[in-house]
Design a protein around this motif. Structure first.
Motif, PDB file in Angstrom:
ATOM      1  N   GLN A 113       0.827  -1.201   0.000  1.00 25.60           N
ATOM      2  CA  GLN A 113       0.000   0.000   0.000  1.00 25.60           C
ATOM      3  C   GLN A 113       0.865   1.257   0.000  1.00 25.60           C
ATOM      4  O   GLN A 113       0.566   2.214  -0.720  1.00 25.60           O
ATOM      5  CB  GLN A 113      -0.946   0.004   1.203  1.00 25.60           C
ATOM      6  CG  GLN A 113      -2.073  -0.994   1.046  1.00 25.60           C
ATOM      7  CD  GLN A 113      -2.899  -1.156   2.301  1.00 25.60           C
ATOM      8  OE1 GLN A 113      -2.401  -1.014   3.411  1.00 25.60           O
ATOM      9  NE2 GLN A 113      -4.176  -1.448   2.131  1.00 25.60           N
ATOM     10  N   LYS A 114       1.942   1.260   0.763  1.00 26.19           N
ATOM     11  CA  LYS A 114       2.859   2.406   0.767  1.00 26.19           C
ATOM     12  C   LYS A 114       3.499   2.571  -0.614  1.00 26.19           C
ATOM     13  O   LYS A 114       3.626   3.680  -1.122  1.00 26.19           O
ATOM     14  CB  LYS A 114       3.949   2.222   1.826  1.00 26.19           C
ATOM     15  CG  LYS A 114       3.476   2.438   3.237  1.00 26.19           C
ATOM     16  CD  LYS A 114       4.617   2.244   4.222  1.00 26.19           C
ATOM     17  CE  LYS A 114       4.136   2.384   5.645  1.00 26.19           C
ATOM     18  NZ  LYS A 114       5.210   2.174   6.624  1.00 26.19           N
ATOM     19  N   PHE A 115       3.898   1.472  -1.200  1.00 30.58           N
ATOM     20  CA  PHE A 115       4.511   1.496  -2.528  1.00 30.58           C
ATOM     21  C   PHE A 115       3.527   2.075  -3.547  1.00 30.58           C
ATOM     22  O   PHE A 115       3.877   2.949  -4.344  1.00 30.58           O
ATOM     23  CB  PHE A 115       4.930   0.071  -2.913  1.00 30.58           C
ATOM     24  CG  PHE A 115       5.608  -0.035  -4.245  1.00 30.58           C
ATOM     25  CD1 PHE A 115       6.922   0.381  -4.408  1.00 30.58           C
ATOM     26  CD2 PHE A 115       4.934  -0.560  -5.337  1.00 30.58           C
ATOM     27  CE1 PHE A 115       7.553   0.274  -5.635  1.00 30.58           C
ATOM     28  CE2 PHE A 115       5.561  -0.664  -6.569  1.00 30.58           C
ATOM     29  CZ  PHE A 115       6.875  -0.245  -6.720  1.00 30.58           C
ATOM     30  N   ALA A 116       2.285   1.602  -3.502  1.00 28.20           N
ATOM     31  CA  ALA A 116       1.269   2.081  -4.441  1.00 28.20           C
ATOM     32  C   ALA A 116       0.993   3.568  -4.240  1.00 28.20           C
ATOM     33  O   ALA A 116       0.816   4.305  -5.213  1.00 28.20           O
ATOM     34  CB  ALA A 116      -0.016   1.270  -4.277  1.00 28.20           C
ATOM     35  N   ALA A 117       0.976   4.014  -2.982  1.00 29.94           N
ATOM     36  CA  ALA A 117       0.733   5.433  -2.696  1.00 29.94           C
ATOM     37  C   ALA A 117       1.864   6.289  -3.257  1.00 29.94           C
ATOM     38  O   ALA A 117       1.618   7.363  -3.838  1.00 29.94           O
ATOM     39  CB  ALA A 117       0.588   5.653  -1.195  1.00 29.94           C
ATOM     40  N   ARG A 118       3.099   5.847  -3.112  1.00 31.01           N
ATOM     41  CA  ARG A 118       4.232   6.601  -3.665  1.00 31.01           C
ATOM     42  C   ARG A 118       4.170   6.643  -5.184  1.00 31.01           C
ATOM     43  O   ARG A 118       4.454   7.666  -5.800  1.00 31.01           O
ATOM     44  CB  ARG A 118       5.553   6.002  -3.208  1.00 31.01           C
ATOM     45  CG  ARG A 118       5.884   6.373  -1.783  1.00 31.01           C
ATOM     46  CD  ARG A 118       7.287   5.967  -1.422  1.00 31.01           C
ATOM     47  NE  ARG A 118       7.509   6.216  -0.008  1.00 31.01           N
ATOM     48  CZ  ARG A 118       8.557   5.797   0.654  1.00 31.01           C
ATOM     49  NH1 ARG A 118       9.497   5.105   0.027  1.00 31.01           N
ATOM     50  NH2 ARG A 118       8.695   6.056   1.935  1.00 31.01           N
ATOM     51  N   LEU A 119       3.837   5.533  -5.784  1.00 28.80           N
ATOM     52  CA  LEU A 119       3.709   5.509  -7.244  1.00 28.80           C
ATOM     53  C   LEU A 119       2.623   6.467  -7.710  1.00 28.80           C
ATOM     54  O   LEU A 119       2.792   7.173  -8.706  1.00 28.80           O
ATOM     55  CB  LEU A 119       3.392   4.097  -7.746  1.00 28.80           C
ATOM     56  CG  LEU A 119       4.549   3.126  -7.848  1.00 28.80           C
ATOM     57  CD1 LEU A 119       4.046   1.768  -8.331  1.00 28.80           C
ATOM     58  CD2 LEU A 119       5.615   3.644  -8.789  1.00 28.80           C
ATOM     59  N   ALA A 120       1.516   6.472  -7.001  1.00 25.50           N
ATOM     60  CA  ALA A 120       0.408   7.355  -7.381  1.00 25.50           C
ATOM     61  C   ALA A 120       0.789   8.819  -7.215  1.00 25.50           C
ATOM     62  O   ALA A 120       0.359   9.671  -7.991  1.00 25.50           O
ATOM     63  CB  ALA A 120      -0.821   7.034  -6.532  1.00 25.50           C
TER      64      ALA A 120
END
Length: 163
Positions: A113-120
């Protein structure tokens, strides 16, 4: 109910004839007819094949105890693979994920989830290129306006006098 009767019950619940059922597990119609007859021995290999192929609980098939459908992770994933047409890579990812204890899966999900948030939050290379192009275009426009509006600029039109 005997194991022979449970095999027959399973086959009928799947809506298959003996030939279709046998073909799925590498047996002929005559072999299925034989293992469906009460008193005939069903070898372990055939029991495992039936359970794996049709996602049946081995405990149910052997003893009649518990639900007919298997509830182990590999059986559920096999069903999911069939229903969702998953690739081998997708299956390996899911199998690996479910091989971890629940606590480790939760840690993995939090990190994902943290990874996805950074990508977004990050802009794509295309978006960054568009912003640079827009900034360059804005700078050129402003330079043009500045030159046009400057009191020292000379008119670009030629005036002619009437004779």
């Amino acid at each position: 109910m005997t194991i022979n009767q449970r095999i027959k019950k399973l086959r009928k619940s799947l809506g298959m004839n003996q030939g279709e059922f046998g073909q799925k597990i590498g047996m002929g119609q005559a072999g299925i007819s034989k293992i469906e007859q009460d008193g005939n021995t069903v070898i372990d290999q055939n029991i495992r094949l039936i359970c794996q192929t049709f996602h049946v609980s081995e405990k149910w098939l052997r003893t009649g105890a518990g639900p007919m459908e298997s509830d182990d992770v590999s059986t559920m994933l096999a069903r999911l693979q069939e229903e969702m047409d998953l690739t081998d890579l997708e299956m390996r990812l899911l199998q690996t994920y479910f091989s971890f204890p629940a606590e480790e899966r939760q840690t993995f999900l939090a990190m994902a989830q943290k990874f996805a948030a950074r990508l977004a939050a990050e802009k794509s290379p295309e978006e960054r290129d568009r912003q640079r192009e827009q900034a360059t275009l804005d700078a050129v426009r402003q330079e043009f306006r500045d030159k046009r509006d400057s009191p020292t600029s000379t008119p670009s039109t030629i005036t002619t006098t009437a004779k």
